[in-house]
Design an enzyme around this catalytic site. Structure first.
Site, PDB file in Angstrom:
ATOM      1  N   SER A  13       0.829  -1.212   0.000  1.00 50.93           N
ATOM      2  CA  SER A  13       0.000   0.000   0.000  1.00 50.93           C
ATOM      3  C   SER A  13       0.864   1.263   0.000  1.00 50.93           C
ATOM      4  O   SER A  13       0.502   2.264  -0.632  1.00 50.93           O
ATOM      5  CB  SER A  13      -0.984   0.016   1.165  1.00 50.93           C
ATOM      6  OG  SER A  13      -0.319   0.131   2.391  1.00 50.93           O
ATOM      7  N   ASN A  14       2.008   1.222   0.677  1.00 50.77           N
ATOM      8  CA  ASN A  14       2.910   2.380   0.621  1.00 50.77           C
ATOM      9  C   ASN A  14       3.539   2.518  -0.762  1.00 50.77           C
ATOM     10  O   ASN A  14       3.719   3.626  -1.258  1.00 50.77           O
ATOM     11  CB  ASN A  14       3.983   2.291   1.705  1.00 50.77           C
ATOM     12  CG  ASN A  14       3.451   2.664   3.066  1.00 50.77           C
ATOM     13  OD1 ASN A  14       2.673   3.603   3.208  1.00 50.77           O
ATOM     14  ND2 ASN A  14       3.863   1.930   4.084  1.00 50.77           N
ATOM     15  N   LEU A  81      11.117  -6.875   4.597  1.00 47.89           N
ATOM     16  CA  LEU A  81      11.445  -7.605   5.816  1.00 47.89           C
ATOM     17  C   LEU A  81      12.757  -8.375   5.726  1.00 47.89           C
ATOM     18  O   LEU A  81      12.871  -9.489   6.220  1.00 47.89           O
ATOM     19  CB  LEU A  81      10.293  -8.564   6.157  1.00 47.89           C
ATOM     20  CG  LEU A  81       8.943  -7.905   6.359  1.00 47.89           C
ATOM     21  CD1 LEU A  81       7.869  -8.945   6.673  1.00 47.89           C
ATOM     22  CD2 LEU A  81       9.010  -6.848   7.457  1.00 47.89           C
ATOM     23  N   LYS A  82      13.727  -7.762   5.104  1.00 46.40           N
ATOM     24  CA  LYS A  82      15.043  -8.386   4.996  1.00 46.40           C
ATOM     25  C   LYS A  82      16.091  -7.303   5.230  1.00 46.40           C
ATOM     26  O   LYS A  82      15.930  -6.163   4.800  1.00 46.40           O
ATOM     27  CB  LYS A  82      15.208  -9.009   3.608  1.00 46.40           C
ATOM     28  CG  LYS A  82      16.443  -9.852   3.480  1.00 46.40           C
ATOM     29  CD  LYS A  82      16.475 -10.586   2.150  1.00 46.40           C
ATOM     30  CE  LYS A  82      17.754 -11.380   2.104  1.00 46.40           C
ATOM     31  NZ  LYS A  82      18.112 -11.792   0.778  1.00 46.40           N
ATOM     32  N   ILE A  84      19.253  -5.072   4.775  1.00 50.11           N
ATOM     33  CA  ILE A  84      19.980  -4.584   3.608  1.00 50.11           C
ATOM     34  C   ILE A  84      21.481  -4.771   3.847  1.00 50.11           C
ATOM     35  O   ILE A  84      22.018  -4.307   4.856  1.00 50.11           O
ATOM     36  CB  ILE A  84      19.664  -3.089   3.345  1.00 50.11           C
ATOM     37  CG1 ILE A  84      18.167  -2.893   3.101  1.00 50.11           C
ATOM     38  CG2 ILE A  84      20.487  -2.548   2.187  1.00 50.11           C
ATOM     39  CD1 ILE A  84      17.624  -3.569   1.862  1.00 50.11           C
ATOM     40  N   HIS A  98       8.702   2.924   9.253  1.00 46.38           N
ATOM     41  CA  HIS A  98       8.470   2.002  10.372  1.00 46.38           C
ATOM     42  C   HIS A  98       7.186   2.404  11.091  1.00 46.38           C
ATOM     43  O   HIS A  98       6.977   3.596  11.346  1.00 46.38           O
ATOM     44  CB  HIS A  98       9.664   2.053  11.339  1.00 46.38           C
ATOM     45  CG  HIS A  98       9.568   1.062  12.434  1.00 46.38           C
ATOM     46  ND1 HIS A  98       9.824  -0.280  12.252  1.00 46.38           N
ATOM     47  CD2 HIS A  98       9.217   1.205  13.738  1.00 46.38           C
ATOM     48  CE1 HIS A  98       9.645  -0.913  13.402  1.00 46.38           C
ATOM     49  NE2 HIS A  98       9.272  -0.029  14.312  1.00 46.38           N
ATOM     50  N   ASP A 139      16.482  -0.636  12.410  1.00 47.31           N
ATOM     51  CA  ASP A 139      15.752   0.510  12.954  1.00 47.31           C
ATOM     52  C   ASP A 139      16.595   1.442  13.824  1.00 47.31           C
ATOM     53  O   ASP A 139      16.076   2.081  14.726  1.00 47.31           O
ATOM     54  CB  ASP A 139      14.521   0.029  13.736  1.00 47.31           C
ATOM     55  CG  ASP A 139      13.564  -0.755  12.865  1.00 47.31           C
ATOM     56  OD1 ASP A 139      13.455  -0.446  11.665  1.00 47.31           O
ATOM     57  OD2 ASP A 139      12.917  -1.688  13.384  1.00 47.31           O
ATOM     58  N   GLU A 168       0.677   6.339   7.281  1.00 53.23           N
ATOM     59  CA  GLU A 168       1.890   6.015   6.520  1.00 53.23           C
ATOM     60  C   GLU A 168       1.725   6.377   5.044  1.00 53.23           C
ATOM     61  O   GLU A 168       2.636   6.952   4.446  1.00 53.23           O
ATOM     62  CB  GLU A 168       2.197   4.512   6.602  1.00 53.23           C
ATOM     63  CG  GLU A 168       2.780   4.033   7.884  1.00 53.23           C
ATOM     64  CD  GLU A 168       3.089   2.545   7.832  1.00 53.23           C
ATOM     65  OE1 GLU A 168       3.462   2.016   6.763  1.00 53.23           O
ATOM     66  OE2 GLU A 168       2.950   1.891   8.878  1.00 53.23           O
TER      67      GLU A 168
END
Length: 183
Positions: A13-14, A81-82, A84, A98, A139, A168
């Site tokens: 969606s983002n 979800l990995k 970098i 986030h 994060d 978001e």
């Protein structure tokens, strides 16, 4: 015109918000590439529908080669979800969105519904959205911007997640515009 690569693992969606902002002229940019680590990610279908080159890649060498081919100005993680790899961080500016107010509720395992469950379990009165430039730790990178979202008394993890996601989708476009204006 700037070129944005978007990395995704889920629904996208983002990603769609970024695509729509590029198409409408809200962003002086184009999404030049979508990369996912999951071939089942609905985000890949969104990219395909918009005729954006998209790939499911997991090997660092493949990701680097693809980035070199498309040469984006920035990379934006939108539910990716990995971790970098450093080789990519050395060559590109990489940003992440986030679903909490970092540094709270960040780090390994703090993604998606897990974040919202943790916020509710802690009895927080507010949560929000953070966009940060990533570094080698989950994060922990430099915070670029944050938007607060109230936690309501009757919230469930699902209702809170939906409300944060709605913020978001708007906030990501505002902050990308700001980042690109500083390039």
């Amino acid at each position: 015109m700037y070129k944005i690569a978007v990395f995704v693992s889920g629904g996208g969606s983002n990603l769609q918000a970024i695509i729509d902002a590029c198409d409408s002229g809200k962003l002086n940019a184009t999404v030049c590439l979508v990369v996912s680590n999951k071939n089942t990610a609905f985000a890949l279908e969104r990219a395909e529908k918009s005729r954006i080159p998209n790939f499911c890649l997991t090997a660092e060498s493949e990701i680097l080669a693809t980035l070199e081919k498309f040469n984006p100005n920035i990379i934006f993680l939108a539910g990716y979800l990995k971790k970098i790899p450093p080789s990519i961080l050395e060559k590109y500016d990489v940003y992440n969105i986030h679903p909490a107010l970092l540094p709270k509720y960040g780090g390994k395992g703090m993604y998606g519904i897990n974040v919202h469950k943790a916020v509710l379990a802690a009895g927080e009165s507010e949560t929000g959205v953070t966009i940060h430039k990533i570094d080698s730790d989950y994060d922990k990178g430099t915070i670029i911007a944050q938007k607060k979202v109230a936690v309501l008394p009757n919230d469930t993890a699902e209702t809170l997640a939906a409300r944060v996601l709605a913020h978001e989708n708007i906030f990501i476009v505002e902050v990308i515009s700001q980042i690109l204006s500083e390039c």
